[in-house]
Structure formats: structure tokens, C-alpha cells
Design an enzyme around this catalytic site. Structure first.
Site, PDB file in Angstrom:
ATOM      1  N   HIS A  54       1.469   5.312  -2.091  1.00 22.09           N
ATOM      2  CA  HIS A  54       1.043   6.329  -3.063  1.00 22.09           C
ATOM      3  C   HIS A  54       2.270   6.838  -3.810  1.00 22.09           C
ATOM      4  O   HIS A  54       3.216   7.324  -3.181  1.00 22.09           O
ATOM      5  CB  HIS A  54       0.337   7.482  -2.347  1.00 22.09           C
ATOM      6  CG  HIS A  54      -0.880   7.023  -1.591  1.00 22.09           C
ATOM      7  ND1 HIS A  54      -2.126   6.998  -2.150  1.00 22.09           N
ATOM      8  CD2 HIS A  54      -1.014   6.503  -0.347  1.00 22.09           C
ATOM      9  CE1 HIS A  54      -2.987   6.504  -1.276  1.00 22.09           C
ATOM     10  NE2 HIS A  54      -2.334   6.187  -0.169  1.00 22.09           N
ATOM     11  N   HIS A  83       0.875  -1.190   0.000  1.00 20.09           N
ATOM     12  CA  HIS A  83       0.000   0.000   0.000  1.00 20.09           C
ATOM     13  C   HIS A  83       0.902   1.226   0.000  1.00 20.09           C
ATOM     14  O   HIS A  83       1.511   1.555   1.014  1.00 20.09           O
ATOM     15  CB  HIS A  83      -0.915   0.029   1.230  1.00 20.09           C
ATOM     16  CG  HIS A  83      -1.759   1.268   1.312  1.00 20.09           C
ATOM     17  ND1 HIS A  83      -2.874   1.351   2.097  1.00 20.09           N
ATOM     18  CD2 HIS A  83      -1.667   2.485   0.714  1.00 20.09           C
ATOM     19  CE1 HIS A  83      -3.427   2.548   1.982  1.00 20.09           C
ATOM     20  NE2 HIS A  83      -2.698   3.265   1.153  1.00 20.09           N
ATOM     21  N   HIS A  97      -3.376  -0.055   6.860  1.00 21.07           N
ATOM     22  CA  HIS A  97      -2.805   0.833   7.880  1.00 21.07           C
ATOM     23  C   HIS A  97      -3.599   0.827   9.179  1.00 21.07           C
ATOM     24  O   HIS A  97      -4.088   1.859   9.625  1.00 21.07           O
ATOM     25  CB  HIS A  97      -2.647   2.266   7.335  1.00 21.07           C
ATOM     26  CG  HIS A  97      -3.812   2.788   6.549  1.00 21.07           C
ATOM     27  ND1 HIS A  97      -5.082   2.868   7.062  1.00 21.07           N
ATOM     28  CD2 HIS A  97      -3.901   3.253   5.290  1.00 21.07           C
ATOM     29  CE1 HIS A  97      -5.896   3.361   6.158  1.00 21.07           C
ATOM     30  NE2 HIS A  97      -5.199   3.594   5.061  1.00 21.07           N
ATOM     31  N   ALA A 123      -1.933  18.568   5.002  1.00 16.01           N
ATOM     32  CA  ALA A 123      -2.218  17.411   4.156  1.00 16.01           C
ATOM     33  C   ALA A 123      -1.914  16.140   4.943  1.00 16.01           C
ATOM     34  O   ALA A 123      -0.899  16.064   5.642  1.00 16.01           O
ATOM     35  CB  ALA A 123      -1.360  17.466   2.901  1.00 16.01           C
ATOM     36  N   HIS A 156       3.935  14.394  -0.062  1.00 20.52           N
ATOM     37  CA  HIS A 156       3.317  15.727  -0.187  1.00 20.52           C
ATOM     38  C   HIS A 156       4.441  16.749  -0.262  1.00 20.52           C
ATOM     39  O   HIS A 156       5.266  16.824   0.658  1.00 20.52           O
ATOM     40  CB  HIS A 156       2.425  16.032   1.025  1.00 20.52           C
ATOM     41  CG  HIS A 156       1.152  15.257   1.032  1.00 20.52           C
ATOM     42  ND1 HIS A 156       0.017  15.672   0.368  1.00 20.52           N
ATOM     43  CD2 HIS A 156       0.828  14.070   1.600  1.00 20.52           C
ATOM     44  CE1 HIS A 156      -0.946  14.791   0.538  1.00 20.52           C
ATOM     45  NE2 HIS A 156      -0.481  13.793   1.276  1.00 20.52           N
ATOM     46  N   ASP A 207       1.849   2.896   3.243  1.00 24.69           N
ATOM     47  CA  ASP A 207       0.986   4.067   3.021  1.00 24.69           C
ATOM     48  C   ASP A 207       1.838   5.312   2.777  1.00 24.69           C
ATOM     49  O   ASP A 207       1.389   6.434   3.027  1.00 24.69           O
ATOM     50  CB  ASP A 207       0.022   4.298   4.187  1.00 24.69           C
ATOM     51  CG  ASP A 207      -1.174   5.145   3.779  1.00 24.69           C
ATOM     52  OD1 ASP A 207      -1.393   5.336   2.567  1.00 24.69           O
ATOM     53  OD2 ASP A 207      -1.886   5.618   4.679  1.00 24.69           O
ATOM     54  N   HIS A 213      -9.826   1.286   3.910  1.00 27.08           N
ATOM     55  CA  HIS A 213      -9.413   2.330   4.850  1.00 27.08           C
ATOM     56  C   HIS A 213     -10.493   2.324   5.925  1.00 27.08           C
ATOM     57  O   HIS A 213     -11.579   2.857   5.717  1.00 27.08           O
ATOM     58  CB  HIS A 213      -9.319   3.677   4.129  1.00 27.08           C
ATOM     59  CG  HIS A 213      -8.912   4.814   5.019  1.00 27.08           C
ATOM     60  ND1 HIS A 213      -7.812   5.605   4.761  1.00 27.08           N
ATOM     61  CD2 HIS A 213      -9.451   5.292   6.171  1.00 27.08           C
ATOM     62  CE1 HIS A 213      -7.698   6.519   5.711  1.00 27.08           C
ATOM     63  NE2 HIS A 213      -8.685   6.365   6.578  1.00 27.08           N
ATOM     64  N   ARG A 231       1.832   8.800  -6.718  1.00 31.47           N
ATOM     65  CA  ARG A 231       1.398   9.985  -7.488  1.00 31.47           C
ATOM     66  C   ARG A 231       1.593   9.772  -8.989  1.00 31.47           C
ATOM     67  O   ARG A 231       1.653   8.644  -9.463  1.00 31.47           O
ATOM     68  CB  ARG A 231       2.117  11.258  -7.009  1.00 31.47           C
ATOM     69  CG  ARG A 231       2.088  11.478  -5.492  1.00 31.47           C
ATOM     70  CD  ARG A 231       0.709  11.676  -4.948  1.00 31.47           C
ATOM     71  NE  ARG A 231       0.743  12.098  -3.553  1.00 31.47           N
ATOM     72  CZ  ARG A 231      -0.104  11.671  -2.625  1.00 31.47           C
ATOM     73  NH1 ARG A 231      -1.045  10.805  -2.900  1.00 31.47           N
ATOM     74  NH2 ARG A 231      -0.036  12.132  -1.396  1.00 31.47           N
ATOM     75  N   ASN A 284      -3.571   8.490  -6.110  1.00 28.86           N
ATOM     76  CA  ASN A 284      -4.440   9.351  -5.306  1.00 28.86           C
ATOM     77  C   ASN A 284      -4.731  10.634  -6.070  1.00 28.86           C
ATOM     78  O   ASN A 284      -4.408  11.743  -5.633  1.00 28.86           O
ATOM     79  CB  ASN A 284      -3.865   9.642  -3.925  1.00 28.86           C
ATOM     80  CG  ASN A 284      -4.990   9.847  -2.916  1.00 28.86           C
ATOM     81  OD1 ASN A 284      -6.156   9.768  -3.258  1.00 28.86           O
ATOM     82  ND2 ASN A 284      -4.640  10.114  -1.678  1.00 28.86           N
ATOM     83  N   LYS A 315     -10.382  -0.398  -3.683  1.00 28.10           N
ATOM     84  CA  LYS A 315     -10.045   0.385  -2.499  1.00 28.10           C
ATOM     85  C   LYS A 315     -11.283   1.083  -1.961  1.00 28.10           C
ATOM     86  O   LYS A 315     -11.963   1.808  -2.699  1.00 28.10           O
ATOM     87  CB  LYS A 315      -9.003   1.427  -2.934  1.00 28.10           C
ATOM     88  CG  LYS A 315      -8.676   2.466  -1.916  1.00 28.10           C
ATOM     89  CD  LYS A 315      -7.665   1.961  -0.939  1.00 28.10           C
ATOM     90  CE  LYS A 315      -7.518   2.927   0.223  1.00 28.10           C
ATOM     91  NZ  LYS A 315      -6.536   2.521   1.184  1.00 28.10           N
TER      92      LYS A 315
HETATM   93  C1  NCD Z   1      -2.806   9.498   1.719  1.00 29.68           C
HETATM   94  C2  NCD Z   1      -2.353  10.403   0.620  1.00 29.68           C
HETATM   95  O1  NCD Z   1      -1.807  11.471   0.879  1.00 29.68           O
HETATM   96  O2  NCD Z   1      -2.488  10.047  -0.556  1.00 29.68           O
HETATM   97  N1  NCD Z   1      -2.813  10.140   2.994  1.00 29.68           N
HETATM   98  C3  NCD Z   1      -2.702   9.532   4.194  1.00 29.68           C
HETATM   99  O3  NCD Z   1      -2.938  10.158   5.212  1.00 29.68           O
HETATM  100  N2  NCD Z   1      -2.294   8.297   4.277  1.00 29.68           N
HETATM  101  C4  NCD Z   1      -4.150   8.958   1.430  1.00 29.68           C
HETATM  102  C5  NCD Z   1      -4.501   7.802   2.285  1.00 29.68           C
HETATM  103  O4  NCD Z   1      -4.222   6.668   1.921  1.00 29.68           O
HETATM  104  O5  NCD Z   1      -5.086   7.983   3.363  1.00 29.68           O
HETATM  105 ZN    ZN Z   2      -3.134   5.244   1.540  1.00 33.20          ZN
END
Ligand code: NCD
Ligand code: ZN
Length: 372
Positions: free
Chosen positions: A15, A13, A188, A275, A265, A261, A145, A17, A42, A107
Site C-alpha cells: 500500500h 502487494h 499475506h 489501524a 499509517h 503488505d 485477502h 497511499r 487503499n 482484489k
Molecule cells: C492494510 C492497510 O492499512 O491498507 N492493512 C493491513 O492490515 N494489512 C489493508 C490490508 O491490506 O489489509
Molecule cells: Zn494489503
């Protein structure tokens, strides 16, 4: 010096981008011994269609992102891209996606629960409209989630309960009972309630655990307002951290595995908020090893190394049916200096940078990974 030679692993899991962030984020994962991932952009709009031909202004497709992802990570052994469940998801989409081989996981986000999650529908909708039944029938994994949506104040985060506990107490038991053959990954997990639920739910229910939820409690976040640690679900209490550590380090653990996860950012805090998402690309095996030590595991023992290998390298592939890589990487108990990650889209801050008392753009990890 303690040194572990491990099979390359899958981050189940994360992200990554898109656009200018995708390639540098893949590179950070590759350098920490990853052979592949369950990865998401995401995006806005969400990845809510399976096939590129079905995209419109409101939805990107799994096919499109998988293509970008494979081009950015040509050596990956396997890449899974989950379909974001929305009110527009139908059982026919699930069936066609499964038959094409493009769709392997979906998801579920609580609507509005985290960064870019405003498109999801309430959970019971998917029970009623046949989407979960189609997933069960076609062997598609449900990635959850697990937080109750629309809860406020103390129901969101209180002394008696919180949104995650609410979800695992009040929504998950009925789901597992209704769809006993549906493979579910509770992503998570952050609480003892969720970890206990998973342990008592049998082999079709598993969980990913992030480095931050094994290393930090809410106190670490609050003291100094360490916004780089702000992620959803938010880090919880010391007894929750202890329960997660027990779950991931248990000698007989088959259900808990690595899924960071990691969520880059480039702008984390703004004057009106923050964020959600912690970035752990490049550093995750090192942080997981530190968490195992904090759990009291002797990482120089065969038992300790065996438990670590199961959590990082074996349990996840077994659950998702992935090949365990032949290639290895080395994790050693030797300090590793890390810094900010510069990308054409901006700078990303890996944990534990941002957790120090004084502002700095460096940190020293107690474990190191020999880059692959
Ligand atoms: C994730 C993100 O920024 O893409 N943020 C997070 O807090 N983990 C999205 C997510 O999976 O919750
Ligand atoms: Zn996530």
C-alpha cells in the site's frame, strides 16, 4: 561478510497511499531495491472502476491511480494496480479492462475485514455474477485477502480455528475446483492451513508472505500490546510461523513469493482501537533475510541464497509474467540503523521499531541494503 547481489525485486502487494504519502513511500521502496510493485492506495472511496471516465462519488479508478503511481515512480519497470471487487463489478468491466491493458489483477477483501474494506461483497457473489469467470477467461489474477467475513469471537480467532483457516478450509477448495485456470494469489497467508492449501493447489495458485508473518507470532503482539505489529490478518501461532518458514525456504518453492503488505499509517493507535497494517518500506529484504536465518537457512550457502532469490526475486515475476530486472542491489549481513520515516503527511514507523521493550525511534537490523 555474507553479501548477496540480487536482481531488483517486485513487492507484489503493498500500500503506497496517495497525495503527500505516495512519493515518500515509493522512495522507501526504491531504496530497498524494488523495481516495481503491485500497489494500492487503499482509498476511500475504493478503486472500484477501471477507467477514469467511469469514476463517480463512490469509486476511484485503476487508470487514475496507475497514472499517479507512474508519475511518483517514473523509473519503475512495471506497476500493477488491482481493481477492488465490489457489488458493482461486472464481467463487462473485466473484459474491457483486460483488453485495454490497464487491468491485470483484482482484489478481493472480506467485507469489513481490514482498513477501508467495507465496500467488498461476499465472495460467492462474484462466483454467481460471472466476474470470476470473466477474470479466468481474460487472464486477470485474483488477489485474495483470505479471511471469512462476518465471523465473531472464537470463530474469528480461536484455539480450534480462525477466520483465515475457515476461508481456506471452506471457501477456497470449491473456488479452485470451479475455476481451475484462474490465477489466484493468496495474499499475506498467516496459517499452516493456508500454506498447505497453496502447496497442494497446483501452479495456478500462489501466495505472498509478509516479513511480519515470518518473524513474529501472536505472543510478540500480545506481550506489551505491540500495536505497530497489528495488521490483518493478525499474526498467528508458532507452528504457523514454522509452516510459513518451511514454505518460503523450500528448495523447490515456486508458489510463495514476496509481498510485504506494507501499509503506512501515520496514526496507528487511538483510544478506541488500532489501524491495521505494518509498515516495512525500506526494510523488507533485510527482514526477509533475518526470517530465512531464523528458519535455519545458511545464508552463506549456494542453496540458501538460491532459495532466498527465488522467494524475493524470481517466483513473483514468473507468476505474474513480469520481466526480471537486469539491475541489481546488494543485501549484506552487516548492521543497518533505521529510524522513523518523516513525510509531509506525518511520520511512519517501520518495523521493528515499536517492537522494543522501551520506547525508541530507532532500531538496528542485522542485514543491510545498499541503497540503489
Ligand atoms: C492494510 C492497510 O492499512 O491498507 N492493512 C493491513 O492490515 N494489512 C489493508 C490490508 O491490506 O489489509
Ligand atoms: Zn494489503
Amino acid at each position: 561478510m555474507i553479501s548477496l547481489t540480487l536482481p531488483q525485486w517486485y513487492d507484489l502487494h503493498a500500500h503506497f497511499r496517495q497525495d503527500e504519502l505516495l512519493a515518500p513511500m515509493v522512495e522507501q521502496h526504491r531504496r530497498m531495491g524494488c523495481a516495481g510493485a503491485l500497489g494500492m492506495p487503499n482509498t476511500k472511496p475504493p478503486l472500484a472502476r477501471v477507467f477514469a471516465k467511469d469514476e463517480d462519488a463512490t469509486a476511484w479508478s485503476v487508470e487514475r491511480y496507475l497514472d499517479l503511481f507512474r508519475k511518483a515512480w517514473p523509473a519503475a519497470l512495471d506497476l500493477i494496480v488491482p481493481l477492488y471487487l465490489t457489488a458493482a463489478t461486472t464481467p463487462a468491466m473485466i473484459e474491457a479492462g483486460a483488453k485495454s491493458g490497464l487491468l491485470r489483477a483484482c482484489k478481493y477483501y472480506p467485507p469489513g475485514g481490514t482498513t477501508n474494506s467495507e465496500h467488498g461483497a461476499a465472495f460467492r457473489g462474484y462466483v454467481e455474477n460471472g466476474v470470476l469467470a470473466a477474470m479466468e477467461a481474460h487472464g486477470i489474477v485474483l488477489c485474495i485477502h483470505g479471511e471469512a467475513h462476518g465471523v465473531q469471537g472464537d470463530a474469528y480467532f480461536g484455539r480450534a480455528s480462525n477466520a483465515e483457516e475457515d476461508f481456506y478450509r471452506n471457501q477456497m477448495p470449491a473456488l479452485v475446483e470451479k475455476f481451475p485456470r484462474l490465477k489466484i494469489v493468496c495474499e499475506h497467508v498467516t496459517t499452516k492451513v493456508a500454506a498447505d492449501f497453496v502447496r497442494h493447489s497446483g501452479p495456478n495458485v500462489a501466495a505472498t508472505v509478509t516479513p511480519q508473518h515470518l518473524l513474529y507470532s501472536i505472543a510478540h503482539f500480545l506481550q506489551g500490546c505491540k500495536y505497530h505489529l497489528y495488521c490483518m490478518p493478525i499474526v498467528k501461532f508458532d507452528e504457523d510461523v514454522a509452516a510459513l518458514r518451511r514454505a518460503v525456504t523450500a528448495a523447490d518453492n515456486t508458489q510463495f513469493f514476496a509481498g510485504t503488505d506494507s501499509a503506512p499509517h501515520t496514526v496507528k493507535a487511538t483510544p478506541c482501537g488500532c489501524a491495521a497494517g505494518c509498515y516495512t518500506g525500506g526494510v523488507a529484504p533485510q527482514l526477509y533475510a533475518e526470517a530465512f536465518e531464523k528458519a535455519g537457512i545458511a545464508m552463506d550457502s549456494a542453496e540458501g541464497q538460491g532459495a532466498f532469490k527465488k522467494f524475493l526475486c524470481l517466483n513473483g515475476p514468473a507468476f505474474y509474467g513480469l520481466t526480471v530486472p537486469q539491475e541489481t542491489f546488494t543485501l549484506s549481513k552487516a548492521p543497518q540503523e533505521i529510524g522513523l520515516v518523516a513525510t509531509p503527511a506525518g511520520t511512519v514507523t517501520p518495523l521493528p521499531i515499536g517492537m522494543q521493550a522501551q520506547p525508541t525511534d530507532k532500531a538496528t537490523l542485522s542485514w543491510s541494503v545498499t541503497p540503489c
